[in-house]
Design an enzyme around this catalytic site. Structure first.
Site, PDB file in Angstrom:
ATOM      1  N   ASN A  28       0.867  -1.189   0.000  1.00  0.00           N
ATOM      2  CA  ASN A  28       0.000   0.000   0.000  1.00  0.00           C
ATOM      3  C   ASN A  28       0.898   1.231   0.000  1.00  0.00           C
ATOM      4  OD1 ASN A  28      -1.802   2.055   0.561  1.00  0.00           O
ATOM      5  ND2 ASN A  28      -2.207   1.402   2.675  1.00  0.00           N
ATOM      6  N   TRP A  29       0.975   1.887  -1.149  1.00  0.00           N
ATOM      7  CA  TRP A  29       1.895   3.032  -1.274  1.00  0.00           C
ATOM      8  C   TRP A  29       1.338   4.304  -0.660  1.00  0.00           C
ATOM      9  CZ3 TRP A  29       3.636   2.434  -7.132  1.00  0.00           C
ATOM     10  CH2 TRP A  29       4.350   1.232  -7.257  1.00  0.00           C
ATOM     11  N   LYS A  30       0.087   4.281  -0.263  1.00  0.00           N
ATOM     12  CA  LYS A  30      -0.549   5.459   0.344  1.00  0.00           C
ATOM     13  C   LYS A  30      -0.363   6.691  -0.568  1.00  0.00           C
ATOM     14  CE  LYS A  30       0.007   3.257   4.779  1.00  0.00           C
ATOM     15  NZ  LYS A  30       0.208   3.333   6.206  1.00  0.00           N
ATOM     16  N   GLU A  76      -6.466   4.462   8.162  1.00  0.00           N
ATOM     17  CA  GLU A  76      -6.326   5.902   7.882  1.00  0.00           C
ATOM     18  C   GLU A  76      -7.623   6.470   7.323  1.00  0.00           C
ATOM     19  OE1 GLU A  76      -2.720   5.513   5.598  1.00  0.00           O
ATOM     20  OE2 GLU A  76      -1.692   4.981   7.454  1.00  0.00           O
ATOM     21  N   GLU A  89      -4.943  -5.158  10.968  1.00  0.00           N
ATOM     22  CA  GLU A  89      -3.907  -4.150  11.163  1.00  0.00           C
ATOM     23  C   GLU A  89      -4.132  -3.426  12.488  1.00  0.00           C
ATOM     24  OE1 GLU A  89      -2.040  -2.799   7.262  1.00  0.00           O
ATOM     25  OE2 GLU A  89      -3.930  -1.739   7.384  1.00  0.00           O
ATOM     26  N   GLY A 125       2.865   2.224  10.846  1.00  0.00           N
ATOM     27  CA  GLY A 125       3.781   3.344  10.656  1.00  0.00           C
ATOM     28  C   GLY A 125       4.515   3.752  11.924  1.00  0.00           C
ATOM     29  N   SER A 162       3.871  -2.168  10.300  1.00  0.00           N
ATOM     30  CA  SER A 162       5.333  -2.192  10.416  1.00  0.00           C
ATOM     31  C   SER A 162       5.950  -3.531  10.008  1.00  0.00           C
ATOM     32  CB  SER A 162       5.764  -1.796  11.830  1.00  0.00           C
ATOM     33  OG  SER A 162       5.320  -0.481  12.128  1.00  0.00           O
ATOM     34  N   GLY A 196       2.944  -1.123   4.314  1.00  0.00           N
ATOM     35  CA  GLY A 196       2.905   0.295   3.997  1.00  0.00           C
ATOM     36  C   GLY A 196       4.310   0.801   3.683  1.00  0.00           C
ATOM     37  N   GLY A 197       4.933   1.429   4.667  1.00  0.00           N
ATOM     38  CA  GLY A 197       6.232   2.086   4.480  1.00  0.00           C
ATOM     39  C   GLY A 197       7.259   1.241   3.737  1.00  0.00           C
TER      40      GLY A 197
HETATM   41  P1  PGA Z   1       3.095   0.297   7.688  1.00  0.00           P
HETATM   42  O1  PGA Z   1       1.606   0.487   7.144  1.00  0.00           O
HETATM   43  O2  PGA Z   1       3.628  -0.970   7.064  1.00  0.00           O
HETATM   44  O3  PGA Z   1       3.840   1.511   7.248  1.00  0.00           O
HETATM   45  O4  PGA Z   1       3.006   0.165   9.173  1.00  0.00           O
HETATM   46  C1  PGA Z   1       0.730  -0.591   7.010  1.00  0.00           C
HETATM   47  C2  PGA Z   1      -0.575  -0.136   6.433  1.00  0.00           C
HETATM   48  O5  PGA Z   1      -1.013   0.980   6.737  1.00  0.00           O
HETATM   49  O6  PGA Z   1      -1.216  -0.860   5.645  1.00  0.00           O
END
Ligand code: PGA
Length: 262
Positions: free
Chosen positions: A13-15, A101, A171, A177, A217, A238-239
């Site tokens: 997920n590149w957000k 989010e 999650e 994050g 994470s 995510g990150g």
């Molecule tokens: P993260 O995000 O890996 O940066 O913790 C996960 C997500 O929001 O899907």
């Protein structure tokens, strides 16, 4: 069906990150990681503006495309929104629904999650429905209650056939994050619980086939021990998905655990 019939499923997920050129480069690097990638389901989830560029980069590879959100109407006067048929048309096979989010910053509720999940299925997309507790709920011992409510309301009214196309992502919000990952045992407790709930509502076979991802994470170093847990079928990253090498390593580590136990 035994646990290792579920091969690794890893979504990035590149957000709200990456301009077109960066998105094209990153997706090409992932798609070119090697033929072994086809043993897993790998999904890239860029911003809407980069869907076309990423679709071009991954064309002909085993990598799939996903959207970060959708609106439940198919078309019309809904400025700023994107529909399921539009995502499908852009080459998506998956779409995130109810990411924390969206819930925390944009007013997503279990009711809107329900409508969006229905719209995704109707458009021929597989929804990746996100659930998870905030820290205060975990500290108060209310994690399972929160997950149950999100599942009961978010997935209210779906058939077993629908459920077979829905991916669940657990999650914990406190792990997103933050660099603070749930331990494999903490994550497994919730994953096993979610699978039990699916079995209760849709039968043992649907439960056994359900794909339940962990997110929060995830990085190359924790991919293997997390995937070793029997109800963790992959990750929503995510990150760490913004780096091709790190993201591919997460997939590789999950596949290593999978092959050992298959
Ligand atoms: P993260 O995000 O890996 O940066 O913790 C996960 C997500 O929001 O899907």
């Amino acid at each position: 069906m035994d646990r290792r019939s579920r091969s690794p499923f890893v979504a990035g997920n590149w957000k709200m990150n990456l301009v077109l050129r960066e998105a094209a480069v990153l997706s090409r690097r992932v798609a070119e990681a090697g033929p072994w990638l086809a043993e897993c389901t790998v999904v890239l989830i860029p911003s809407y503006t980069a869907l076309g560029a990423v679709a071009g980069s991954i064309a002909g590879s085993s990598v799939a495309l996903g959207g970060q959100d959708l609106y439940w109407e198919k078309q019309g006067a809904f400025t700023g929104e994107i529909s399921g048929p539009m995502l499908k048309d852009a080459g998506c096979a998956y779409v995130l629904v109810g990411h924390s989010e969206r819930r925390q910053l944009f007013g997503e509720t279990d009711e809107t999650v329900n409508r969006k999940t229905r719209a995704a299925l109707e458009a021929g997309l597989s929804p990746i429905v996100c659930v998870g507790e905030v820290l205060a709920e975990r500290d108060a011992g209310r994690t399972l209650e929160r997950i149950d409510a999100q599942l009961a309301q978010g997935l209210n009214g779906f058939s077993g056939e629908d459920m077979a196309r829905i991916v669940i992502a657990y999650e914990p919000v406190w792990a997103i994050g933050t660099g603070r990952t749930a331990t494999p045992a903490q994550a497994e407790e919730i994953h096993a619980h979610i699978r039990r709930r699916i079995e209760e509502s849709y039968g043992n076979e649907t439960g056994a086939c359900a794909i339940i991802l962990y997110g929060g994470s995830v990085k190359p170093a924790n991919s293997y021990p997390l995937f070793k847990e029997k109800d963790i079928d992959g990750f929503l990253v995510g990150g760490a998905s913004l780096d091709a090498v790190g993201f591919v390593d997460i997939v590789r580590e999950a596949l290593r655990a999978y092959r050992e136990e298959k």
